[in-house]
Design an enzyme around this catalytic site. Sequence first.
Site, mmCIF file in Angstrom:
data_model
loop_
_atom_site.group_PDB
_atom_site.id
_atom_site.type_symbol
_atom_site.label_atom_id
_atom_site.label_comp_id
_atom_site.label_asym_id
_atom_site.label_seq_id
_atom_site.Cartn_x
_atom_site.Cartn_y
_atom_site.Cartn_z
ATOM 1 C CG ASN A 113 -1.736 1.226 1.401
ATOM 2 O OD1 ASN A 113 -1.795 2.060 0.494
ATOM 3 N ND2 ASN A 113 -2.396 1.361 2.542
ATOM 4 C CD1 TRP A 114 3.273 1.002 -3.031
ATOM 5 C CD2 TRP A 114 3.340 2.270 -4.875
ATOM 6 N NE1 TRP A 114 3.919 0.285 -3.998
ATOM 7 C CE2 TRP A 114 3.980 1.041 -5.151
ATOM 8 C CE3 TRP A 114 3.265 3.224 -5.895
ATOM 9 C CZ2 TRP A 114 4.536 0.743 -6.401
ATOM 10 C CZ3 TRP A 114 3.809 2.930 -7.148
ATOM 11 C CH2 TRP A 114 4.442 1.704 -7.395
ATOM 12 C CD GLU A 145 -3.043 5.511 6.859
ATOM 13 O OE1 GLU A 145 -3.034 5.575 5.618
ATOM 14 O OE2 GLU A 145 -2.111 4.992 7.516
ATOM 15 N N GLY A 156 2.724 2.510 10.773
ATOM 16 C CA GLY A 156 3.642 3.636 10.591
ATOM 17 C C GLY A 156 4.374 4.040 11.862
ATOM 18 N N GLY A 209 2.944 -0.979 4.292
ATOM 19 C CA GLY A 209 2.953 0.444 3.959
ATOM 20 C C GLY A 209 4.359 0.901 3.618
ATOM 21 N N GLY A 210 5.005 1.541 4.582
ATOM 22 C CA GLY A 210 6.318 2.154 4.364
ATOM 23 C C GLY A 210 7.327 1.266 3.647
HETATM 24 P P1 13P Z 1 3.177 0.588 7.680
HETATM 25 O O1 13P Z 1 3.687 -0.709 7.085
HETATM 26 O O2 13P Z 1 3.876 1.787 7.161
HETATM 27 O O3 13P Z 1 3.097 0.501 9.171
HETATM 28 O O4 13P Z 1 1.656 0.748 7.170
HETATM 29 C C1 13P Z 1 0.793 -0.307 7.310
HETATM 30 C C2 13P Z 1 -0.439 -0.010 6.532
HETATM 31 O O5 13P Z 1 -1.217 0.837 6.915
HETATM 32 C C3 13P Z 1 -0.656 -0.728 5.272
HETATM 33 O O6 13P Z 1 -1.935 -0.521 4.777
#
Ligand code: 13P
Length: 246
Positions: free
Chosen positions: A9-10, A95, A171, A231-232
């Site tokens: 997930n960018w 989010e 995150g 995510g990251g």
């Molecule tokens: P991170 O991997 O940056 O913690 O984000 C997770 C996320 O929300 C993926 O959808």
Amino acid sequence: MRRTLVAGNWKMNASVEDTRALLAGIRDAGEQSCEIAVFPPFPYLTLAVELTAGSAIQVGAQNCADQDSGAFTGEVSAAMLSDIGASMVILGHSERRSLYGETDAVVLEKTKKALTSGLIAVVCVGETLNERQKGEEEVVVGRQLNLLLQELSDADWKNIVIAYEPVWAIGTGETATPEQAQAMHAYIRRLLAGRSAEIAQDTRVLYGGSVKAANAVELFSQPDIDGGLVGGASLDVAEFLGICRA
Ligand code: 13P
């Protein structure tokens, strides 16, 4: 058999140049034993579909509208995503729930639109830190899944992936321990089993929240964790490929 899925997930990151570089990096690594999907922002979806053509990498969006078409300025329909060659969509990300007020009812409507348009819906659930501290994590996740369990058909469930993302681990660099994640995944599978044994057995449940190459092996070796929503670390080719290899 549930095939492991690693989904990147960018979020609201990347550019044309980044999209080219990330996808070239993933493609060049060749076929992986897991299924791979990337979720770039809307403007880069068509480019991502073009750049992954002929590979096993799937492309999805991070959201879609709960309506089919019409006067909904700024919205993108599930049918449009399908039309440009996307095959998946993330729905109900924390989010979106917390920053854009998406309720369980809205997530259900979006999920229905995604499924009608032939997309795989990756539906996110997860509790906040406050809810976990109060011991309410199962109640919260149960409530988030409840409408989907009630309203969707057995056929619909064949095209649903659940992603458990504890909000406190997104995150933050703080990952749920493999035991914490497994406990919730097992709970989710029990909820699915309440609907049908087949749905419980076949539905993939991904873990998301600070997944990295360094913790992916331990997380993915848990019996009820079927991959990750990343995510990251999905913005870094080496990290993302490390997670895919895990
Ligand atoms: P991170 O991997 O940056 O913690 O984000 C997770 C996320 O929300 C993926 O959808």
